[in-house]
Design an enzyme around this catalytic site. Sequence first.
Site, PDB file in Angstrom:
ATOM      1  N   SER A 128      -7.845   0.071  -3.138  1.00 15.20           N
ATOM      2  CA  SER A 128      -7.922   0.120  -1.688  1.00 15.20           C
ATOM      3  C   SER A 128      -9.061  -0.768  -1.185  1.00 15.20           C
ATOM      4  O   SER A 128      -9.063  -1.953  -1.472  1.00 15.20           O
ATOM      5  CB  SER A 128      -8.078   1.584  -1.271  1.00 15.20           C
ATOM      6  N   HIS A 182      -0.546   6.553  -1.588  1.00 13.46           N
ATOM      7  CA  HIS A 182      -1.772   5.773  -1.756  1.00 13.46           C
ATOM      8  C   HIS A 182      -2.726   6.520  -2.691  1.00 13.46           C
ATOM      9  O   HIS A 182      -3.241   7.579  -2.356  1.00 13.46           O
ATOM     10  CB  HIS A 182      -2.397   5.607  -0.365  1.00 13.46           C
TER      11      HIS A 182
HETATM   12  C1  GTR Z   1      -7.994   2.948   4.978  1.00 14.53           C
HETATM   13  C2  GTR Z   1      -8.045   1.515   5.390  1.00 14.53           C
HETATM   14  C3  GTR Z   1      -7.450   0.651   4.329  1.00 14.53           C
HETATM   15  C4  GTR Z   1      -7.822   1.055   2.921  1.00 14.53           C
HETATM   16  C5  GTR Z   1      -8.184   2.512   2.772  1.00 14.53           C
HETATM   17  C6  GTR Z   1      -9.078   2.896   1.589  1.00 14.53           C
HETATM   18  O1  GTR Z   1      -8.449   3.808   5.957  1.00 14.53           O
HETATM   19  O2  GTR Z   1      -7.345   1.389   6.591  1.00 14.53           O
HETATM   20  O3  GTR Z   1      -7.695  -0.709   4.595  1.00 14.53           O
HETATM   21  O4  GTR Z   1      -8.715   0.210   2.334  1.00 14.53           O
HETATM   22  O5  GTR Z   1      -8.804   3.051   3.854  1.00 14.53           O
HETATM   23  O6  GTR Z   1      -9.975   2.200   1.204  1.00 14.53           O
HETATM   24  O7  GTR Z   1      -8.858   3.992   1.097  1.00 14.53           O
END
Ligand code: GTR
Length: 368
Positions: A207, A349
Amino acid sequence: MRFAFLFLCSVALAEKPSSSQDLGAWNKQVRSEVYQFFENQVYGKAPLEKPAFLAAAEAEPDSSAMNGLATKRVVTIRYGHSPKNSGQLKAIFYIPHKVAKPAPAFLFICNRGWEHIEPTRTNWSGYWPADQIVKRGYVAAAFFNGDVDPDEADAFKKGAHAVFPTENDGSSWGTIAAWGWGASRILDYFETIPEVDGKKVALVGHSRGGKAALWAGARDQRFALTISNESGCTGAALSKRKRGETVQRINTVFPHWFCDNYKKWNAREDEMPFDQDQLLALIAPRLVYVASAEKDKWADPEGEFLAAQQAGAVYKLFGKKGLGSEKMPEVGKPLHTGSVGYHIREGKHNLRSDDWGWFMDFADRNWK
Ligand code: GTR
């Protein structure tokens, strides 16, 4: 005008990649134009690379870690212009016993807090499965991103920013660039110890950590393999598609991640001279890996795949195979035949042990 020319140039490269003259143009001019765009307009410029003062202090190693499978080591690296004005970061690494030395390594940018890599933790998860990595014959190394620079909008005043204060003309490094810079300092250390093969270090980030890994891989050509897991917007995903998170949204919610100039591109993705496929191309001819998750729509899995696929044009210039497929693979069926790797797995995610398994399959294929 200049940007319009560069954009044409990158399109031309994507379409006609194969002559040696094109490789000459890439090496002589295009790579540096692409690099400067990402450095000055997106991630920001680090004030220096290897600092004048760099010192490492290791705790007593524990050779009975993981039921005797590995030696656990913890090193504190101090950096700065001089010992008086310095910052520090801590890395933990496990060196497998049953592997010829120097051993290849996976260095992980942990973006969820020190407790996820802390050696005494009882709750081990697939997020950083150090034992799985060691059993596959790799050094498992990790550091906490917040150790290098806190993940907060502090006007670039804390962490590594405080050690190297700069005049910010809009292109000063953001927090994500600082995290990757920290990874390079650990690589500096690995190059000084006989147990780790500095020429076979894979940098992994998830991420926001994946965005940091990609820029570090582009910036520091010593990383042999760069892996971004679900890095999404301003990571592996193409920005011009505007699916999921956009440039405006990421700059608004996380104003400290990138350099100030990046905010000029809010809602202007179409005018940007390069897209994120060119960030991946900066890593060529070294190995790069992009991973997506089916339900992680915010990161735009298809945009991540397309960037990986399109970066292949530059790998071709080097006589290397890119992804080896123009079609997005099925869920759970990784593409591992070229110098660019990709997988999409089921689920949300996250970074899981099945993701790590595929990363290591890709490394095995290329390194063993
Ligand atoms: C989210 C963000 C993403 C991603 C994520 C993370 O809120 O919008 O770009 O990087 O966090 O790092 O878990």
